[in-house]
Design a protein around this motif. Structure first.
Motif, PDB file in Angstrom:
ATOM      1  N   PHE A 416       1.107  -1.293   0.063  1.00  0.00           N
ATOM      2  CA  PHE A 416       0.010   0.126   0.089  1.00  0.00           C
ATOM      3  C   PHE A 416       0.887   1.139   0.072  1.00  0.00           C
ATOM      4  O   PHE A 416       0.521   2.410  -0.587  1.00  0.00           O
ATOM      5  CB  PHE A 416      -0.964  -0.004   1.233  1.00  0.00           C
ATOM      6  N   ARG A 417       2.007   1.194   0.779  1.00  0.00           N
ATOM      7  CA  ARG A 417       2.895   2.251   0.807  1.00  0.00           C
ATOM      8  C   ARG A 417       3.371   2.736  -0.604  1.00  0.00           C
ATOM      9  O   ARG A 417       3.829   3.771  -0.907  1.00  0.00           O
ATOM     10  CB  ARG A 417       3.997   2.101   1.719  1.00  0.00           C
ATOM     11  N   VAL A 418       3.758   1.742  -1.254  1.00  0.00           N
ATOM     12  CA  VAL A 418       4.471   2.030  -2.383  1.00  0.00           C
ATOM     13  C   VAL A 418       3.485   2.200  -3.721  1.00  0.00           C
ATOM     14  O   VAL A 418       3.596   2.404  -4.891  1.00  0.00           O
ATOM     15  CB  VAL A 418       5.466   0.759  -3.112  1.00  0.00           C
ATOM     16  N   GLY A 419       2.136   1.888  -3.461  1.00  0.00           N
ATOM     17  CA  GLY A 419       1.265   2.014  -4.347  1.00  0.00           C
ATOM     18  C   GLY A 419       0.736   1.091  -5.226  1.00  0.00           C
ATOM     19  O   GLY A 419      -0.101   1.155  -6.039  1.00  0.00           O
ATOM     20  N   THR A 420       1.330  -0.317  -4.988  1.00  0.00           N
ATOM     21  CA  THR A 420       0.895  -1.464  -5.661  1.00  0.00           C
ATOM     22  C   THR A 420      -0.127  -2.144  -4.985  1.00  0.00           C
ATOM     23  O   THR A 420      -0.841  -3.165  -5.623  1.00  0.00           O
ATOM     24  CB  THR A 420       1.989  -2.524  -5.844  1.00  0.00           C
ATOM     25  N   GLY A 421      -0.675  -1.544  -3.760  1.00  0.00           N
ATOM     26  CA  GLY A 421      -1.641  -2.561  -3.045  1.00  0.00           C
ATOM     27  C   GLY A 421      -2.811  -1.470  -2.707  1.00  0.00           C
ATOM     28  O   GLY A 421      -2.781  -0.301  -2.820  1.00  0.00           O
ATOM     29  N   THR A 422      -4.033  -2.313  -2.459  1.00  0.00           N
ATOM     30  CA  THR A 422      -5.239  -1.196  -2.429  1.00  0.00           C
ATOM     31  C   THR A 422      -5.533  -1.223  -0.839  1.00  0.00           C
ATOM     32  O   THR A 422      -4.968  -1.950  -0.053  1.00  0.00           O
ATOM     33  CB  THR A 422      -6.422  -1.964  -3.016  1.00  0.00           C
TER      34      THR A 422
END
Length: 464
Positions: A416-422
Motif C-alpha cells: 500500500f505504501r508503494v502504491g501497488t496495493g489497495t
C-alpha cells in the motif's frame, strides 16, 4: 506477553512512524491506575461478606448448631416446679379432716418433679448424632456456597481483564487507521493519490471506531457483571488491579484423575451429601428406636397448705388457739417420692412402622443425592479438563495465526505504501491481524481460567 506487545506494535506501525508508534504503545500499556483498585482477593472477600444467601446460610448453620446442642441436653434429666394457690367459698374438702364443709378457704399446692429416660431404644443418642450430621451438612453447604461465589468472582475478574485488553487493542486499531486517514488526506491534497482511496480509508476508520465502541461496551458490561456479583451498585471509578498473569505457554494442566480424587474427598458439595446420608441413617435408627420400651426414673417432692389446717400441737383441736404458719404447714405436709416405670408400645395405629418406612425412603433419597453430586462433579471436571486442553490448543494455534497475520499485514502495508496495493487489501490484512490478536487474548484468558479452576478443585490458591 512479548507476543502480544509485538502484535500490537504491528498495528501501530505506519509507513512513516513505525518506531514512534511502538513507543506510544508501550506508554499506553502502562496506563494510569485509579487510586482505588480492587485485587482478586478483595473482590472475593467483598462478594462473600455482603452476599445475602451466604448470610442466610450462616443463620441456618447457627440454627442447626442449636439443634445439635439441644440434642445433647436432652440426655439430661428435666426438672420442673409448680405452685398453685386457690381461693374458694362454699362446699370444700377440709384438708385437715378430709370432710366436706361449707366455708371460705385459702389454700395451695407446690412441688418439684424430675424425670430421666434410662433407656428408650437409643433414640437420644441417635438424635444427637443426627443433629450433629445436620450441623456439619449445613457447614459444608456454607463452604460450598462460598466456593461458588469465589468461582463467580474469578470468572468475572478474568472476563473484565480480557475485555480491558481487547478494548486496548481496538483503540490502537482506531489510532492507526486515523493516522492513515490523515496521511491519505495529505497525499490526495498534493495529487499523489485519488480521492477514492481516501474514501476507502475513511470507511475503514469508521469500521474501526465501531469495533472499538463494541469493545468498550463489552468491557463496561463485564465490569457491571463483576460489581453485581460483589453486590456493589454505585461505586464510582470502580476498577481492578492488573495482576501479573502466568505465561500461558508454561501453564500445566493437572491430571484429571488426581483432580477428581482430591475433589471427591475434600469438596464441600460432596461432603455435604455424605453428611446428609449419615443424618438419614441416624434418622432410620431413631425411628426404629420408637419400637423399644421406654424405661424411665422419676422423683418428686410435694407439699400443701391451707388456712383451715389446725396446728397439730394445738391442745384443743376443736377450739384451736395456736397459729399455724404457712412455712410450718409446707414443712409438715412434705411428701417425697422416687419411682421407676416402663412404657411399652403395643399398638399405635402403625405409626411407628410408617415412620420407619418413610425414614428408609429419605435415606435412599439422600444416597441418590450423594451419587448425583459425585456424578455432577465427575462430569464438571471432565468438562473443565476438556475445555482446558482445548484452550491450550487454541492458544498455540492463535499464536501461529498471529505470526502469519503479522507477516501478511506487513506485506500488505508495504504494497500500500508503494502504491501497488489497495486500501481494501490493507484493511483485510489489518482486520485479520486484529481478529487473530483478539482470539489469542481470549484463548489466553480461557486457558488461565480453566487451569485455575482445576487448581481450585485441587485445593490450591487461585489468587494471582
Amino acid at each position: 506477553m512479548k507476543k502480544i506487545i509485538k502484535i500490537t506494535l504491528v498495528l501501530l506501525v505506519t509507513s512513516s512512524m513505525a518506531w514512534g508508534q511502538s513507543e506510544q504503545f508501550e506508554q499506553f500499556e502502562q496506563f494510569e491506575q485509579p487510586e482505588t483498585l480492587w485485587s482478586l482477593e478483595q473482590c472475593i472477600d467483598q462478594a462473600i461478606h455482603y452476599n445475602l444467601q451466604v448470610k442466610r446460610q450462616e443463620l441456618l448453620m447457627q440454627s442447626t448448631e442449636q439443634d445439635h446442642r439441644q440434642s445433647k441436653i436432652e440426655l439430661f434429666p428435666n426438672l420442673n416446679g409448680s405452685i398453685d394457690h386457690q381461693l374458694g367459698a362454699g362446699r370444700v374438702l377440709d384438708r385437715g379432716t378430709y370432710e366436706w364443709v361449707n366455708t371460705n378457704v385459702s389454700q395451695g399446692d407446690l412441688g418439684m418433679q424430675s424425670e430421666v429416660n434410662l433407656f428408650n431404644g437409643l433414640q437420644g443418642l441417635n438424635s444427637m448424632k443426627m443433629y450433629k450430621a445436620n450441623y456439619m451438612m449445613s457447614k459444608e453447604d456454607l463452604d460450598a456456597m462460598e466456593d461458588n461465589i469465589t468461582i463467580q468472582v474469578m470468572t468475572g475478574y478474568l472476563d473484565l481483564l480480557r475485555n480491558q485488553e481487547l478494548a486496548v487493542v481496538a483503540e490502537k486499531k482506531v489510532e492507526v487507521t486515523q493516522q492513515q486517514v490523515e496521511r491519505m488526506e495529505m497525499l490526495v491534497e498534493v495529487g499523489n493519490e485519488p480521492k477514492g482511496r481516501l474514501l476507502e480509508v475513511k470507511a475503514q476508520y469508521s469500521a474501526a471506531k465501531l469495533t472499538y465502541t463494541q469493545a468498550v461496551n463489552a468491557r463496561e458490561i463485564a465490569k457491571l457483571t463483576l460489581m453485581h456479583v460483589m453486590n456493589i451498585s454505585d461505586v464510582k471509578d470502580f476498577d481492578i488491579e492488573t495482576p501479573l498473569l502466568p505465561d500461558p505457554s508454561a501453564v500445566e494442566i493437572p491430571e484429571l484423575d488426581s483432580v477428581f480424587q482430591y475433589a471427591l474427598a475434600n469438596l464441600p458439595q460432596v461432603k455435604s451429601k455424605e453428611y446428609g446420608v449419615e443424618a438419614m441413617e441416624r434418622y432410620v435408627a431413631l425411628s426404629k428406636g420408637q419400637r423399644s420400651p421406654r424405661l424411665f426414673a422419676r422423683g418428686l417432692i410435694y407439699s400443701n397448705y391451707s388456712n383451715q389446717l389446725i396446728n397439730p400441737l394445738d391442745p384443743d383441736p376443736s377450739n384451736p388457739t395456736l397459729d399455724y404458719p404457712t412455712s410450718d404447714q409446707i414443712k409438715d405436709n412434705r411428701y417425697m417420692q422416687a419411682s421407676m416405670g416402663m412404657v411399652i408400645p403395643i399398638f399405635n395405629r402403625w405409626q411407628v412402622q410408617t415412620n420407619i418406612n418413610k425414614a428408609k425412603l429419605d435415606l435412599r433419597d439422600a444416597e441418590y443425592q450423594y451419587d448425583n453430586a459425585v456424578l455432577v462433579l465427575q462430569q464438571t471436571l471432565q468438562q473443565y479438563y476438556t475445555e482446558a486442553m482445548a484452550a491450550k490448543d487454541n492458544y498455540n494455534s492463535a499464536l501461529e495465526s498471529v505470526a502469519n497475520s503479522d507477516e501478511a499485514y506487513r506485506f500488505a502495508e508495504e504494497r500500500f505504501r508503494v502504491g501497488t496495493g489497495t486500501a481494501l487489501e490493507l484493511q483485510e490484512a489489518r482486520n485479520q491481524l486484529y481478529e487473530s490478536t483478539s482470539d489469542m487474548i481470549s484463548s489466553k484468558y480461557v486457558l488461565i481460567f480453566y487451569t485455575r479452576i482445576l487448581d481450585f478443585y485441587m485445593g490450591k490458591d487461585i489468587l494471582f
